[in-house]
Design a protein around this motif. Structure first.
Motif, short mmCIF file in Angstrom:
data_model
loop_
_atom_site.label_atom_id
_atom_site.label_comp_id
_atom_site.label_asym_id
_atom_site.label_seq_id
_atom_site.Cartn_x
_atom_site.Cartn_y
_atom_site.Cartn_z
N HIS A 57 7.15 -5.69 -10.84
CA HIS A 57 6.11 -5.15 -9.96
C HIS A 57 4.86 -4.73 -10.72
O HIS A 57 3.98 -4.07 -10.14
CB HIS A 57 6.67 -3.96 -9.17
CG HIS A 57 7.64 -4.39 -8.10
ND1 HIS A 57 7.22 -4.97 -6.93
CD2 HIS A 57 8.99 -4.34 -8.05
CE1 HIS A 57 8.29 -5.25 -6.18
NE2 HIS A 57 9.37 -4.90 -6.84
N ALA A 58 4.76 -5.10 -12.01
CA ALA A 58 3.56 -4.74 -12.76
C ALA A 58 2.28 -5.27 -12.09
O ALA A 58 1.30 -4.53 -11.96
CB ALA A 58 3.68 -5.22 -14.21
N PRO A 59 2.28 -6.52 -11.62
CA PRO A 59 1.04 -7.00 -10.94
C PRO A 59 0.73 -6.20 -9.68
O PRO A 59 -0.44 -5.97 -9.36
CB PRO A 59 1.37 -8.46 -10.60
CG PRO A 59 2.49 -8.84 -11.53
CD PRO A 59 3.28 -7.60 -11.75
N ASP A 60 1.78 -5.76 -8.95
CA ASP A 60 1.54 -4.96 -7.74
C ASP A 60 0.86 -3.64 -8.09
O ASP A 60 0.04 -3.13 -7.33
CB ASP A 60 2.86 -4.71 -7.02
CG ASP A 60 3.51 -6.01 -6.55
OD1 ASP A 60 2.78 -6.86 -5.99
OD2 ASP A 60 4.72 -6.17 -6.76
N CYS A 61 1.26 -3.08 -9.24
CA CYS A 61 0.62 -1.83 -9.67
C CYS A 61 -0.87 -2.05 -9.89
O CYS A 61 -1.71 -1.22 -9.52
CB CYS A 61 1.29 -1.29 -10.93
SG CYS A 61 2.97 -0.67 -10.64
N GLU A 62 -1.20 -3.21 -10.47
CA GLU A 62 -2.63 -3.50 -10.69
C GLU A 62 -3.36 -3.67 -9.36
O GLU A 62 -4.51 -3.25 -9.21
CB GLU A 62 -2.79 -4.76 -11.56
CG GLU A 62 -2.22 -4.60 -12.97
CD GLU A 62 -2.70 -3.34 -13.67
OE1 GLU A 62 -3.93 -3.15 -13.80
OE2 GLU A 62 -1.84 -2.51 -14.09
N VAL A 63 -2.69 -4.26 -8.39
CA VAL A 63 -3.31 -4.41 -7.06
C VAL A 63 -3.58 -3.04 -6.45
O VAL A 63 -4.66 -2.80 -5.87
CB VAL A 63 -2.39 -5.25 -6.12
CG1 VAL A 63 -2.90 -5.20 -4.68
CG2 VAL A 63 -2.31 -6.69 -6.62
#
Lengths: 455, 455
Positions: free
Chosen positions: B35-41
């Motif tokens: 979920h690292a990309p979701d955190c960036e979103v």
């Protein structure tokens, strides 16, 4: 009468080893249902071997693995021999140097060994007695006494069928004396007759505090922590001298007789080495008691497991709902396991806060076995063993529990004599189990002598 | 100035809820690399929202999840607001009534709630402050004070980047006072300013006795059992009055001031109900101390985990090689975690038998935070909150630890004021997390009032 039997045993050793290897090739693991058919193959192998020796022998079905019972020989003296043909599982397989069911003879610095699962526990030990009988029959055409063979296939999985089978077959199994071959030599040169076995009481305590796991920040200091309750209870089960504090615990515990104490002292047991072998240097037993006495003749309270809260890597600030411990008591003399269970539970209940719950689970309760060594058979067997081995045989204790000995007494009113030839480095229950060829050879010769002595 | 802002908040609630739902749909689980990309979103969503309000805002990369920092408003008074946009994992998924990242408005007996992961912790709380700023700007074209927004994305995974980022960005983050919205109301009608947070010292003890696991029959009574050593140690960490026995433990612990004690007593805290909610009826705290005092203002020693020997079903007569426990101390006042760690370890070492080993693992050490409530900002905020809610606001303690408050003090020399609107039934960190629409609405109004009061 005896010398030609011993000579025959020596001459027949290559064949005796081949027979044991054949039995070891059968993967008779009793705890694993996959191996249930293999257990039946092992039972049938034994039936056939007994019949080949002239015994009447049969496989007796149970709800689990079959029992094997054979009858041979004649005479006033009637001996029953007990052994078990099932073996422990073999995991972890990768630690074995050879496949566990492809047994091999290996040369080692201490002489030849038979390597494979069950080599020592208990197929090798069982076959010492069978081979002794075979030699007697081969030389003299008959046994010197009447012999009942009784082989179980569930010893490594708790013997669930043993008591019902004994109760249903009293006439078939009743003899004057039971012989059991499932124990160790005292040391490489000193044979042993185990006359004291500790009993075992297994208890599990589960303490429940809060209804659910809590956050230790939000509740810590106000909510009862069941681990704190549990460690307080456990810490009070021994006093500062190492004695168990359960009320009435020492009722029925007797001091060693001067004779037995002198015999044990003469064994030259090396306490420091015994402890050093497991990385320790101080005895944890009662103050003023030696290690051998603590392990063979004194009762204990041990903690076998404790669990509560978060046990993984790192940290979790949980204040757990539950904590539990597995506690076992080894019992000696005439200690009553049921009375001790009640006293233990009452003592624990009194230490649990009013708003916590305690639940107990029972994991067995058995009396200690103390053999009546005034029966002349014990001295006769001791002399026979002393004739075979470099050092005189000793009456020893065992810290462990061998329930079948107690069942022979309570169900069949029959004393048991425990004589075995295993070494403490046989790796029973572990990878690379072995049995010294010397144990096997001198074990067979020992039984040949004992048969002559007891006849 | 204030009334039109409050009116605007009331009128804009449907949109404020829609904005929160949009943020909740982003599965910004920080502990799970997937979920690292979701955190960036989520970080980008916040940057855009702040820019839409006229803030200068940017995403700042770290070795982990990005930080969001925004600057808005003008004036002599400079406030920093902290919140976190990352959320807890959602396991076990099957216990959720709705998909955790498909948030919904639900009617309940206690009013409307916003259901979804992060609704309360901390996206809903974070957005109360953002929406209050939005209303001020919408009505007056500007904020009543200078405001720095600071949003973290690693709070639920131990904030590994927080201290390095603060140290590297002192100029960007320094303000007069930090506001943190990550705490609870005292109760449904009573708002709270948390002025005392306990510190935390986490320690793990591993006791090694024998070199390997032993058979409790063969060795029980002679070999040292590490569980017995461990429970003896743990049982001596509290005395009979519930006080912690580590030498010097209470150095730096102060009694409550009469004013604070009177204020807490006036809260009408129901000790019996607090304990009954978790299935208990007796306080486990120090004798003579109430539950609220025990949890908010007294230090503790809790056992968070204990492991040793066999923990599975049934029984195993093992005498284990190792036993271990996780122990945490909650600290108050000026207790020094490093001094307590040393005293604790020395005390434990003195109780370990000479032939056993003890190993310690450190799991963090932080001082307590005690806010300086003589700063007039605290009374001003208290009055502002009291104007919004049915009952007057209270200065409260918290048994938990919120390390960021301490970091603001030590790194940026900035006091922190902790004001939050969560309810203790919000199920944070659990399935079916929710945030009351009332918390959200009155939370936004509260911040609007506090901004006016502090400007």
């Amino acid at each position: 009468m005896l010398d030609p039997v011993l000579a025959r045993i020596d001459a027949d050793m290559p064949h005796a080893i081949q027979r044991l290897l054949a039995l070891l090739r059968i993967p008779s693991i009793s705890t694993d249902r996959v191996h249930a058919p293999d257990c039946e193959v092992a039972a049938e192998w034994l039936v056939q071997d007994l019949r080949d020796m002239g015994f009447s022998a049969d496989k007796h079905p149970t709800t689990g693995r079959s029992m094997v019972v054979g009858q041979g020989g004649q005479g006033d003296r009637h001996l029953l021999f007990y052994g078990h043909y099932d073996v422990q599982p073999v995991d972890p397989l990768n630690l074995w140097h050879c496949p566990p069911f492809v047994p091999q003879i290996e040369e080692t610095p201490h002489g030849q060994v038979i390597r494979g699962r069950g080599a020592s526990d208990d197929k090798g030990q069982l076959m010492t007695f069978v081979e002794a009988c075979r030699a007697w029959i081969a030389v003299h055409g008959k046994l010197p006494a009447r012999v009942t063979m009784f082989f179980e296939g569930e010893e490594e999985s708790g013997s669930p069928s043993l008591i019902p089978f004994m109760e249903a077959n009293r006439d078939l199994l009743k003899a004057d004396l039971a012989l059991i071959c499932d124990t160790d030599l005292f040391d490489r040169d000193t044979p042993a007759i185990t006359t004291m076995l500790r009993g075992l009481l297994g208890e599990e305590i589960v303490i429940t505090g809060p209804r659910m796991d809590l956050h230790s920040g939000m509740y810590g200091g106000a909510a009862t922590n069941p681990i704190r309750v549990l460690v307080r209870i456990l810490s009070r089960l021994h006093d500062d001298s190492g004695r168990v504090t359960v009320p009435g615990f020492y009722d029925g515990v007797e001091e060693l007789t001067p004779e037995l104490r002198a015999q044990w002292e003469a064994l030259g047991f090396d306490e420091a080495q015994f402890l050093a072998d497991v990385g320790l240097s101080l005895s944890a037993g009662e103050k003023g008691r030696g290690v051998l006495e603590s392990v063979w003749a004194r009762p204990t309270c041990e903690f076998n497991g404790i669990t509560g809260g978060y046990g993984g890597d790192g940290f979790k600030t949980v204040l757990p709902s539950k904590a539990s411990a597995k506690v076992s008591f080894r019992l000696v003399g005439r200690q009553d396991p049921l009375a001790i269970r009640e006293a233990f539970r009452e003592m624990v209940r009194a230490m649990v806060p009013a708003d916590c719950q305690v639940e107990f689970k029972s994991h067995g309760a058995s009396f200690a076995s103390v053999m009546d060594t005034s029966d002349p058979a014990f001295e006769k067997a001791r002399t026979a063993l002393s004739d075979e081995w470099p050092r005189p045989a000793a009456f020893t204790g065992s810290g462990g529990s061998i329930p079948v000995a107690g069942h022979f007494k309570t169900i069949l009113d029959m004393d048991a004599m425990l004589i075995g030839f295993a070494m403490d480095d046989d790796l029973i229950h572990s990878p690379n189990e072995k049995y010294d060829v010397r144990s096997y050879h001198k074990g067979i010769r020992s039984w040949a002598r004992i048969l002559a002595a007891l006849a």
